[in-house]
Design an enzyme around this catalytic site. Sequence first.
Site, PDB file in Angstrom:
ATOM      1  CD  GLU A   1      -2.676   1.268   2.559  1.00 10.32           C
ATOM      2  OE1 GLU A   1      -2.287   0.677   3.594  1.00 10.32           O
ATOM      3  OE2 GLU A   1      -3.744   1.887   2.497  1.00 10.32           O
TER       4      GLU A   1
ATOM      5  CG  ASP B   1      -6.296   4.309   1.667  1.00 11.21           C
ATOM      6  OD1 ASP B   1      -7.112   5.199   1.372  1.00 11.21           O
ATOM      7  OD2 ASP B   1      -6.072   3.960   2.840  1.00 11.21           O
TER       8      ASP B   1
ATOM      9  CD  GLN C   1      -7.440   0.181   3.028  1.00  7.84           C
ATOM     10  OE1 GLN C   1      -6.490   0.958   2.903  1.00  7.84           O
ATOM     11  NE2 GLN C   1      -7.493  -0.740   3.977  1.00  7.84           N
TER      12      GLN C   1
ATOM     13  CD  GLU D   1      -7.226   2.206   6.322  1.00  2.88           C
ATOM     14  OE1 GLU D   1      -6.972   2.562   5.157  1.00  2.88           O
ATOM     15  OE2 GLU D   1      -6.461   1.509   6.993  1.00  2.88           O
TER      16      GLU D   1
HETATM   17  O1  LIG Z   1      -2.957   3.525   6.855  1.00  2.00           O
HETATM   18  C1  LIG Z   1      -3.569   2.887   6.000  1.00  2.00           C
HETATM   19  O2  LIG Z   1      -4.132   3.446   5.059  1.00  2.00           O
HETATM   20  C2  LIG Z   1      -3.706   1.446   6.063  1.00  2.00           C
HETATM   21  O3  LIG Z   1      -4.421   0.891   5.280  1.00  2.00           O
HETATM   22  C3  LIG Z   1      -2.940   0.675   7.043  1.00  2.00           C
HETATM   23  O4  LIG Z   1      -3.154  -0.676   6.812  1.00  2.00           O
HETATM   24  C4  LIG Z   1      -1.470   0.940   7.037  1.00  2.00           C
HETATM   25  O5  LIG Z   1      -1.109   1.400   8.250  1.00  2.00           O
HETATM   26 MG    MG Z   2      -5.296   2.209   3.848  1.00  2.00          MG
END
Ligand SMILES: O=C(O)C(=O)[C@@H](O)CO
Ligand code: MG
Length: 253
Positions: free
Chosen positions: A138, A173, A199, A235
């Site tokens: 990531e 993400d 995410q 998240e």
């Molecule tokens: O911080 C993020 O974005 C995450 O997805 C965590 O898994 C990594 O610290």
């Molecule tokens: Mg993340």
Amino acid sequence: MKLSANLGFLWADRPLPDAINAAKAAGYDAVECHWPYDTPASETLAALRETDLTMLGLNTPRGNVEIGENGLAALPGREAEARAAIDEALAYARATVTGAVHVMAGNCSGPRARTAFVENLGYACKEAARDGITILIEPLNHYNAPGYFLNSTGQAADIIREIGQANLRIMFDCYHVQIMEGEVSRRLENLLPLVGHIQIASVPDRGVPDHGELDYGYLLPRIAAMGWERPIGVEYLPAGSAETEISWMARYR
Ligand SMILES: O=C(O)C(=O)[C@@H](O)CO
Ligand SMILES: [Mg+2]
């Protein structure tokens, strides 16, 4: 659109089995976590079975967090610890039928860091493949994770192509990508064959994904139109209680 509650942030003040139950009650379709290691895997598995939720992913241990370590896999000279962290994460994933392990790179840069990361990821992919587990990497933004080795999707894609293992994927993400690179929808579409998990959170405050500079009212239907059917990881950092903040979900269902 299916959604996965990231229990590293949502209901993070509760024991993991309680957080899994809270996610179920709130209507999430799946869960994922950060570092579940204080909870015996048997208790996590029991809560998953009770709620009929799947754990989508968990992270490798970060090393010594008291001195700011944020992963070990790209740290030259720390290969034995990095592989022990990968083994621990994979064991927990196997015991909880978790589909993916995010291998955390750590704070480092330069060619020796890249070599260590590539070699440790090769090890992780081979160990994970035996149980059908995906390895995720990531890219993180440099405000939340200063000095982190992996901070762009291009860097992640190069590493994935070089290693050439089918179970190595990007954790895309949208929050981090918007901060570091922008052009989130085009970038995601181009990289989609390499993406293992997505995410979301608002930018720049990492809050509920219903405000800020990224329009999820546009982005989530666009992701669905790309053919993405798996749950998207939610998240964000709750400003209050995650229960009182779930009204935003209705908009995307
Ligand atoms: O911080 C993020 O974005 C995450 O997805 C965590 O898994 C990594 O610290
Ligand atoms: Mg993340």
